[in-house]
Design a protein around this motif. Sequence first.
Motif, mmCIF file in Angstrom:
data_model
loop_
_atom_site.group_PDB
_atom_site.id
_atom_site.type_symbol
_atom_site.label_atom_id
_atom_site.label_comp_id
_atom_site.label_asym_id
_atom_site.label_seq_id
_atom_site.Cartn_x
_atom_site.Cartn_y
_atom_site.Cartn_z
ATOM 1 N N ARG A 232 8.864 -8.871 10.224
ATOM 2 C CA ARG A 232 9.765 -7.744 9.974
ATOM 3 C C ARG A 232 9.464 -7.096 8.631
ATOM 4 N N ALA A 233 9.226 -7.933 7.624
ATOM 5 C CA ALA A 233 8.886 -7.402 6.307
ATOM 6 C C ALA A 233 7.550 -6.658 6.351
ATOM 7 N N GLY A 234 6.596 -7.196 7.091
ATOM 8 C CA GLY A 234 5.307 -6.528 7.231
ATOM 9 C C GLY A 234 5.438 -5.155 7.857
ATOM 10 N N ASN A 235 6.340 -5.027 8.813
ATOM 11 C CA ASN A 235 6.557 -3.728 9.445
ATOM 12 C C ASN A 235 7.190 -2.728 8.479
ATOM 13 N N VAL A 236 8.102 -3.208 7.623
ATOM 14 C CA VAL A 236 8.673 -2.328 6.597
ATOM 15 C C VAL A 236 7.571 -1.847 5.657
ATOM 16 N N ILE A 237 6.733 -2.763 5.219
ATOM 17 C CA ILE A 237 5.624 -2.423 4.331
ATOM 18 C C ILE A 237 4.679 -1.436 5.001
ATOM 19 N N ARG B 213 3.946 6.388 5.421
ATOM 20 C CA ARG B 213 4.618 7.569 4.868
ATOM 21 C C ARG B 213 3.952 8.005 3.561
ATOM 22 N N ILE B 214 3.712 7.041 2.690
ATOM 23 C CA ILE B 214 3.156 7.352 1.379
ATOM 24 C C ILE B 214 1.694 7.785 1.473
ATOM 25 N N GLY B 215 0.976 7.243 2.445
ATOM 26 C CA GLY B 215 -0.464 7.473 2.523
ATOM 27 C C GLY B 215 -0.884 8.795 3.110
ATOM 28 N N GLU B 216 0.038 9.555 3.680
ATOM 29 C CA GLU B 216 -0.312 10.868 4.215
ATOM 30 C C GLU B 216 -0.756 11.774 3.069
ATOM 31 N N GLY B 217 -1.846 12.477 3.264
ATOM 32 C CA GLY B 217 -2.339 13.360 2.208
ATOM 33 C C GLY B 217 -3.559 12.768 1.536
ATOM 34 N N ASP B 218 -3.642 12.900 0.229
ATOM 35 C CA ASP B 218 -4.812 12.431 -0.509
ATOM 36 C C ASP B 218 -4.888 10.914 -0.523
ATOM 37 N N ALA B 219 -6.117 10.409 -0.633
ATOM 38 C CA ALA B 219 -6.327 8.964 -0.720
ATOM 39 C C ALA B 219 -5.777 8.428 -2.031
ATOM 40 N N SER B 220 -5.332 7.183 -2.007
ATOM 41 C CA SER B 220 -4.827 6.525 -3.215
ATOM 42 C C SER B 220 -5.343 5.093 -3.239
ATOM 43 N N PRO B 221 -6.477 4.860 -3.911
ATOM 44 C CA PRO B 221 -7.000 3.492 -3.996
ATOM 45 C C PRO B 221 -5.992 2.515 -4.582
ATOM 46 N N GLU B 222 -5.147 2.970 -5.506
ATOM 47 C CA GLU B 222 -4.157 2.089 -6.110
ATOM 48 C C GLU B 222 -3.125 1.640 -5.075
ATOM 49 N N GLN B 223 -2.694 2.565 -4.216
ATOM 50 C CA GLN B 223 -1.772 2.191 -3.146
ATOM 51 C C GLN B 223 -2.454 1.242 -2.165
ATOM 52 N N PHE B 224 -3.718 1.464 -1.903
ATOM 53 C CA PHE B 224 -4.463 0.595 -0.986
ATOM 54 C C PHE B 224 -4.502 -0.832 -1.519
ATOM 55 N N ARG C 68 13.918 10.625 4.167
ATOM 56 C CA ARG C 68 14.502 10.272 5.463
ATOM 57 C C ARG C 68 14.380 8.775 5.648
ATOM 58 N N GLY C 69 15.218 8.230 6.531
ATOM 59 C CA GLY C 69 15.284 6.785 6.687
ATOM 60 C C GLY C 69 14.017 6.183 7.261
ATOM 61 N N LEU C 70 13.797 4.936 6.923
ATOM 62 C CA LEU C 70 12.714 4.173 7.525
ATOM 63 C C LEU C 70 13.260 3.431 8.734
ATOM 64 N N ARG C 71 12.618 3.607 9.863
ATOM 65 C CA ARG C 71 13.087 2.968 11.095
ATOM 66 C C ARG C 71 13.150 1.449 10.934
ATOM 67 N N THR C 72 12.140 0.873 10.306
ATOM 68 C CA THR C 72 12.095 -0.575 10.163
ATOM 69 C C THR C 72 13.147 -1.094 9.194
ATOM 70 N N ALA D 118 16.218 -0.562 -1.073
ATOM 71 C CA ALA D 118 16.218 0.116 0.227
ATOM 72 C C ALA D 118 16.750 1.537 0.096
ATOM 73 N N ALA D 119 17.860 1.688 -0.626
ATOM 74 C CA ALA D 119 18.443 3.018 -0.820
ATOM 75 C C ALA D 119 17.511 3.913 -1.629
ATOM 76 N N TYR D 120 16.918 3.355 -2.674
ATOM 77 C CA TYR D 120 16.026 4.123 -3.546
ATOM 78 C C TYR D 120 14.795 4.609 -2.790
ATOM 79 N N THR D 121 14.212 3.725 -1.987
ATOM 80 C CA THR D 121 13.013 4.080 -1.217
ATOM 81 C C THR D 121 13.301 5.200 -0.237
#
Length: 244
Positions: free
Chosen positions: A91-96, A102-113, A234-238, A225-228
């Motif tokens: 369940r935690a993996g699905n949240v991650i 969501r965050i990865g849409e757009g430009d690449a981010s090696p730091e996020q990776f 918009r809400g995260l389904r997971t 959770a609220a901050y994210t």
Amino acid sequence: MALYRETGVVLRTQKLGEADRIITMFTRGRGILRAVAKGVRRTSSKFGARLEPFMVADLQCFEGRTLDTITQAETLGAYGPKISLDYEAFRAGNVIAETAERIGEGDASPEQFVLLVGALRTLAAGKIAVSLVRDGYLLRAMSIAGWTPGLNECVKCGAAAPDDTPHQYFSVPLGGVVCDACRLAGIPKLDAETVLLLRALLAGDWETAVGASKRSQDQATGIIAAYTQWHLERGLRTLSQRNF
């Protein structure tokens, strides 16, 4: 059209036709990549298991007009099987994974990776509480994306906390802790230990984080959770499926 190589984390998969799948990945160089893996649902597939959620793989892909095609996949991090064996870790993996997509849409981010791979590796190792791994990832991912919460001075007036005791009121819309003078009605008051836990999670200080009380961990989970979801707009389904 050309071949290229990429390193990616599988976030989710969906069926396509009778034997294929569309694989959604967070890649180091291209951000979110959605590509077709042909024949992976057949039992004879040579690399179907390498393209399951939470796996890290070295990929060879062929550029297509609409979707690229994965032609080769070599496992770099086999985190999927271990995470999937533990329901809470799954369940935690699905949240991650949903947050990363969501965050990865757009430009690449090696730091996020790198953060994503580290979170899945830690989750699979099973040595740190699942909730702390999840919450630490969310907080640090938000920070890398440009939404670092203010956890020291009051985010409204800049006042320092007195006598080494942190400000305990946390405003999600304002982006962090506020002093007594700046707090508004309805702003939750956290335990001082919870604010210290948030600081530890943001810094990746696991030694401090694992020593926090259950009450502080629960408070931190709700705030994170609220901050994210506030900053993702918009809400995260997971997250909504979790019982916080």
